[in-house]
Design a protein around this motif. Structure first.
Motif, PDB file in Angstrom:
ATOM      1  N   GLY A 217       0.849  -1.178   0.000  1.00  0.00           N
ATOM      2  CA  GLY A 217       0.000   0.000   0.000  1.00  0.00           C
ATOM      3  C   GLY A 217       0.888   1.232   0.000  1.00  0.00           C
ATOM      4  N   VAL A 218       0.401   2.319   0.528  1.00  0.00           N
ATOM      5  CA  VAL A 218       1.196   3.542   0.599  1.00  0.00           C
ATOM      6  C   VAL A 218       2.171   3.423   1.759  1.00  0.00           C
ATOM      7  CG1 VAL A 218       1.138   6.040   0.898  1.00  0.00           C
ATOM      8  CG2 VAL A 218      -0.689   4.891  -0.388  1.00  0.00           C
ATOM      9  N   ALA A 219       3.470   3.511   1.481  1.00  0.00           N
ATOM     10  CA  ALA A 219       4.477   3.403   2.531  1.00  0.00           C
ATOM     11  C   ALA A 219       4.557   4.701   3.334  1.00  0.00           C
ATOM     12  CB  ALA A 219       5.834   3.075   1.924  1.00  0.00           C
ATOM     13  N   ILE A 220       4.947   4.564   4.597  1.00  0.00           N
ATOM     14  CA  ILE A 220       5.075   5.708   5.500  1.00  0.00           C
ATOM     15  C   ILE A 220       6.495   6.244   5.405  1.00  0.00           C
ATOM     16  CG2 ILE A 220       4.989   6.451   7.900  1.00  0.00           C
ATOM     17  CD1 ILE A 220       3.015   4.089   8.347  1.00  0.00           C
ATOM     18  N   ASN A 221       6.627   7.529   5.144  1.00  0.00           N
ATOM     19  CA  ASN A 221       7.934   8.166   5.093  1.00  0.00           C
ATOM     20  C   ASN A 221       8.274   8.751   6.459  1.00  0.00           C
ATOM     21  OD1 ASN A 221       8.498   7.787   2.269  1.00  0.00           O
ATOM     22  ND2 ASN A 221       6.971   9.362   1.835  1.00  0.00           N
ATOM     23  N   PRO A 222       9.330   8.255   7.125  1.00  0.00           N
ATOM     24  CA  PRO A 222       9.692   8.816   8.433  1.00  0.00           C
ATOM     25  C   PRO A 222      10.103  10.278   8.301  1.00  0.00           C
ATOM     26  CG  PRO A 222      10.844   6.744   8.011  1.00  0.00           C
ATOM     27  CD  PRO A 222      10.228   7.172   6.718  1.00  0.00           C
ATOM     28  N   VAL A 223       9.817  11.057   9.323  1.00  0.00           N
ATOM     29  CA  VAL A 223      10.190  12.472   9.348  1.00  0.00           C
ATOM     30  C   VAL A 223      11.087  12.725  10.553  1.00  0.00           C
ATOM     31  CG1 VAL A 223       8.096  13.209   8.164  1.00  0.00           C
ATOM     32  CG2 VAL A 223       8.126  13.095  10.662  1.00  0.00           C
ATOM     33  N   PRO A 224      11.999  13.707  10.468  1.00  0.00           N
ATOM     34  CA  PRO A 224      12.827  14.042  11.629  1.00  0.00           C
ATOM     35  C   PRO A 224      11.960  14.405  12.823  1.00  0.00           C
ATOM     36  CG  PRO A 224      13.668  15.102   9.645  1.00  0.00           C
ATOM     37  CD  PRO A 224      12.333  14.516   9.285  1.00  0.00           C
ATOM     38  N   ILE A 225      12.304  13.881  13.966  1.00  0.00           N
ATOM     39  CA  ILE A 225      11.500  14.084  15.165  1.00  0.00           C
ATOM     40  C   ILE A 225      11.664  15.512  15.672  1.00  0.00           C
ATOM     41  CG2 ILE A 225      13.198  13.387  16.917  1.00  0.00           C
ATOM     42  CD1 ILE A 225      10.859  11.605  18.073  1.00  0.00           C
ATOM     43  N   THR A 226      10.577  16.106  16.131  1.00  0.00           N
ATOM     44  CA  THR A 226      10.593  17.438  16.737  1.00  0.00           C
ATOM     45  C   THR A 226       9.698  17.417  17.970  1.00  0.00           C
ATOM     46  OG1 THR A 226       8.677  18.282  15.509  1.00  0.00           O
ATOM     47  CG2 THR A 226      10.849  18.514  14.461  1.00  0.00           C
ATOM     48  N   GLU A 227       9.881  18.403  18.822  1.00  0.00           N
ATOM     49  CA  GLU A 227       9.042  18.504  20.021  1.00  0.00           C
ATOM     50  C   GLU A 227       7.563  18.560  19.671  1.00  0.00           C
ATOM     51  OE1 GLU A 227      10.209  20.642  23.890  1.00  0.00           O
ATOM     52  OE2 GLU A 227      11.098  21.825  22.272  1.00  0.00           O
ATOM     53  N   GLU A 228       7.239  19.377  18.666  1.00  0.00           N
ATOM     54  CA  GLU A 228       5.835  19.564  18.306  1.00  0.00           C
ATOM     55  C   GLU A 228       5.221  18.264  17.794  1.00  0.00           C
ATOM     56  OE1 GLU A 228       3.054  22.472  15.494  1.00  0.00           O
ATOM     57  OE2 GLU A 228       5.251  22.505  15.310  1.00  0.00           O
ATOM     58  N   LEU A 229       5.939  17.567  16.904  1.00  0.00           N
ATOM     59  CA  LEU A 229       5.413  16.336  16.344  1.00  0.00           C
ATOM     60  C   LEU A 229       5.322  15.227  17.377  1.00  0.00           C
ATOM     61  CD1 LEU A 229       7.271  16.267  12.896  1.00  0.00           C
ATOM     62  CD2 LEU A 229       4.869  16.839  13.319  1.00  0.00           C
ATOM     63  N   TRP A 230       6.249  15.237  18.353  1.00  0.00           N
ATOM     64  CA  TRP A 230       6.294  14.164  19.342  1.00  0.00           C
ATOM     65  C   TRP A 230       5.359  14.415  20.521  1.00  0.00           C
ATOM     66  CZ3 TRP A 230       7.232   9.366  19.101  1.00  0.00           C
ATOM     67  CH2 TRP A 230       7.474   8.607  20.249  1.00  0.00           C
ATOM     68  N   ALA A 231       4.847  15.622  20.660  1.00  0.00           N
ATOM     69  CA  ALA A 231       4.055  15.991  21.832  1.00  0.00           C
ATOM     70  C   ALA A 231       2.883  15.043  22.119  1.00  0.00           C
ATOM     71  CB  ALA A 231       3.554  17.424  21.685  1.00  0.00           C
ATOM     72  N   PRO A 232       2.171  14.488  21.118  1.00  0.00           N
ATOM     73  CA  PRO A 232       1.068  13.574  21.452  1.00  0.00           C
ATOM     74  C   PRO A 232       1.520  12.268  22.105  1.00  0.00           C
ATOM     75  CG  PRO A 232       0.847  14.414  19.211  1.00  0.00           C
ATOM     76  CD  PRO A 232       2.214  14.774  19.675  1.00  0.00           C
ATOM     77  N   TYR A 233       2.820  11.964  22.015  1.00  0.00           N
ATOM     78  CA  TYR A 233       3.293  10.662  22.478  1.00  0.00           C
ATOM     79  C   TYR A 233       4.212  10.744  23.697  1.00  0.00           C
ATOM     80  CZ  TYR A 233       1.834  10.042  17.656  1.00  0.00           C
ATOM     81  OH  TYR A 233       1.116  10.076  16.491  1.00  0.00           O
ATOM     82  N   GLY A 234       4.739  11.932  23.987  1.00  0.00           N
ATOM     83  CA  GLY A 234       5.647  12.052  25.120  1.00  0.00           C
ATOM     84  C   GLY A 234       6.507  13.294  24.993  1.00  0.00           C
ATOM     85  N   GLU A 235       7.749  13.199  25.465  1.00  0.00           N
ATOM     86  CA  GLU A 235       8.669  14.335  25.458  1.00  0.00           C
ATOM     87  C   GLU A 235       9.999  13.924  24.833  1.00  0.00           C
ATOM     88  OE1 GLU A 235       5.755  14.152  28.430  1.00  0.00           O
ATOM     89  OE2 GLU A 235       7.668  13.093  28.678  1.00  0.00           O
ATOM     90  N   LEU A 236      10.693  14.915  24.267  1.00  0.00           N
ATOM     91  CA  LEU A 236      12.045  14.706  23.794  1.00  0.00           C
ATOM     92  C   LEU A 236      13.034  15.070  24.888  1.00  0.00           C
ATOM     93  CD1 LEU A 236      11.992  16.006  20.107  1.00  0.00           C
ATOM     94  CD2 LEU A 236      11.565  13.704  20.996  1.00  0.00           C
ATOM     95  N   ILE A 237      14.220  14.440  24.839  1.00  0.00           N
ATOM     96  CA  ILE A 237      15.224  14.613  25.881  1.00  0.00           C
ATOM     97  C   ILE A 237      16.529  14.997  25.207  1.00  0.00           C
ATOM     98  CG2 ILE A 237      16.485  13.506  27.769  1.00  0.00           C
ATOM     99  CD1 ILE A 237      14.104  11.434  27.797  1.00  0.00           C
ATOM    100  N   GLY A 238      16.975  16.230  25.395  1.00  0.00           N
ATOM    101  CA  GLY A 238      18.217  16.666  24.791  1.00  0.00           C
ATOM    102  C   GLY A 238      18.291  18.170  24.732  1.00  0.00           C
ATOM    103  N   ALA A 239      19.423  18.671  24.230  1.00  0.00           N
ATOM    104  CA  ALA A 239      19.647  20.114  24.220  1.00  0.00           C
ATOM    105  C   ALA A 239      18.600  20.839  23.389  1.00  0.00           C
ATOM    106  CB  ALA A 239      21.051  20.414  23.685  1.00  0.00           C
ATOM    107  N   ARG A 240      18.055  20.161  22.361  1.00  0.00           N
ATOM    108  CA  ARG A 240      17.031  20.796  21.534  1.00  0.00           C
ATOM    109  C   ARG A 240      15.619  20.546  22.060  1.00  0.00           C
ATOM    110  NH1 ARG A 240      16.887  18.220  16.914  1.00  0.00           N
ATOM    111  NH2 ARG A 240      18.388  16.613  17.457  1.00  0.00           N
TER     112      ARG A 240
END
Length: 407
Positions: A217-240
């Motif tokens: 079917g239509v394959a999923i293209n991964p995208v670089p992780i960001t705080e905004e995109l990750w917010a529904p699932y948790g938090e990012l940990i790092g200087a950025r």
């Protein structure tokens, strides 16, 4: 089931005090799990089960793609993870003396995890060659100093005086704490021996891969992780990532043995996962009672010290899905992210995700979670990890072609 604990307030810092007798000269020695035991624990990966120190429970985990070193350090259940970039005190590669003017003392266990340096293309990363100094003591009579690599984290036991001082290059630390900290003035001199960064083996090119799987079917293209995109699932940990990450659990009050701890996955690339290929997603898991954080450690080792350095590179491929109305993954919501080793992430309790997927090279991932069982003595508790396996792929990830790699 008790509610998930709220994120704690930032750790309090009391005014500094002066304690007589904190005047001493030390020579920094190699940091090992055994030598550091009087003061806490070392969080690192070992080359194999035969190399891990006695008493550490080790299993083959992650569907056979990782060694897991269990419960290297125990944590208070209301701890949180805070990112902090620390500048080096000096370039100590040729040896030098460093003055330590204060020591911290925390009421709870406090953990310092040096993060990796991998960043997305086009982003400036930290330079190689970092090490750091750990000065610890229960009192003026047993102060010691250790030279640590960025492939080693340290867990400082409660009420142990300590200082963590980067050398040579800046280090991004993930600091795990729930402690009230007091500061004591000191006049300590530490002689740091000359040390040389161990050559990092280059990434081994991927062997010839089989033909691309047939698209489903239509394959999923991964995208670089960001705080905004990750917010529904948790938090990012790092200087950025600017937010603190709470460590939460909602195990039933009558469930004995639920322990919050730090373990470590030495994760290898998964069979069938190749750059420029499609990867079939056929299983997902969740941890309904606990958050789960993964923090890639650094790869800077020193000649003649520690374990053999891991090969260069290593990227974390993240796959998540929302929960559906049947309390199972909603496969129509599959998403995928690319996370380089200079960043960690925290999964909120109950988030459906694929077990760890690394591309290009092995990564040492510190894992922070609350669980009842580590598998020892035949003891298990199924809700620690709820796994759903499918007879056929529920989606395909279009794994990005090779890009520049960093440590």
């Amino acid at each position: 089931m008790s509610p998930v604990a709220a994120a704690p307030a930032a750790a309090a810092v009391a005014p500094s005090t002066k304690v007589s007798g904190w005047t001493t000269n030390l020579c920094a020695e190699e940091l090992t799990y055994e030598s550091f035991r009087p003061y806490g624990a070392v969080v690192q990966g070992w080359e194999g089960t035969e190399r891990s120190p006695k008493g550490i429970h080790v299993t083959v985990a992650n569907q056979g793609t990782a060694f897991k070193f269990h419960r290297l350090a125990y944590l208070p259940q209301n701890a949180e993870i805070t990112p902090e970039r620390r500048a080096p005190a000096t370039d100590a590669r040729k040896g030098c003396s460093i003055g330590v003017k204060h020591l911290d003392r925390s009421s709870e266990v406090k953990v310092y995890l040096p993060q990796g340096r991998g960043v997305p293309p086009g982003v400036a990363g930290l330079s190689a060659g970092a090490s750091y100094l750990v000065v610890v003591g229960g009192n003026t009579n047993n102060v010691k100093a250790f030279l640590a690599t960025s492939a080693q984290g340290v867990s400082i036991a409660s009420n142990v005086y300590h200082a963590v001082i980067p050398l040579n290059e800046p280090i991004d630390f993930a600091i795990v704490s729930a402690a009230t900290t007091t500061v004591t003035q000191t006049d300590i001199k530490v002689d740091v021996p000359a040390h040389t960064a161990a050559p990092v083996p280059p990434r081994v090119p991927t062997a010839e891969v089989p033909e691309k799987p047939v698209p489903q079917g239509v394959a999923i293209n991964p995208v670089p992780i960001t705080e905004e995109l990750w917010a529904p699932y948790g938090e990012l940990i790092g200087a950025r990532g600017s937010k603190r990450s709470p460590i939460t659990n909602s195990y039933p009050a009558d469930q004995d043995g639920a322990c919050t701890s730090i373990g470590l996955f030495r994760a290898t690339p998964k069979a069938g996962l190749h750059r420029g290929q499609l990867f079939d997603v056929s299983l997902l898991e969740r941890h309904i009672y606990t958050s789960q954080a993964f923090i890639p450690l650094g790869k800077d080792n020193l000649v003649g010290m520690g374990e053999a350095p891991l090969t260069a590179g290593g990227t974390f491929l993240v796959v998540v899905a929302d929960n559906g109305p049947d309390d199972r993954p909603d496969t129509s919501t599959l998403k995928s992210f690319i996370m380089e080793s200079g960043m960690g992430l925290n999964y909120r309790a109950g988030v459906w995700h694929h077990p760890v997927l690394t591309i290009d090279a092995c990564l040492d991932l510190a894992c922070i979670e609350t669980q009842v069982s580590t598998g020892e003595f035949g003891k298990t508790y199924e809700p620690d990890c709820e796994l759903v396996e499918y007879d056929r792929p529920i989606g395909q990830i279009n794994v990005p072609a090779l890009c520049d790699v960093a440590l």
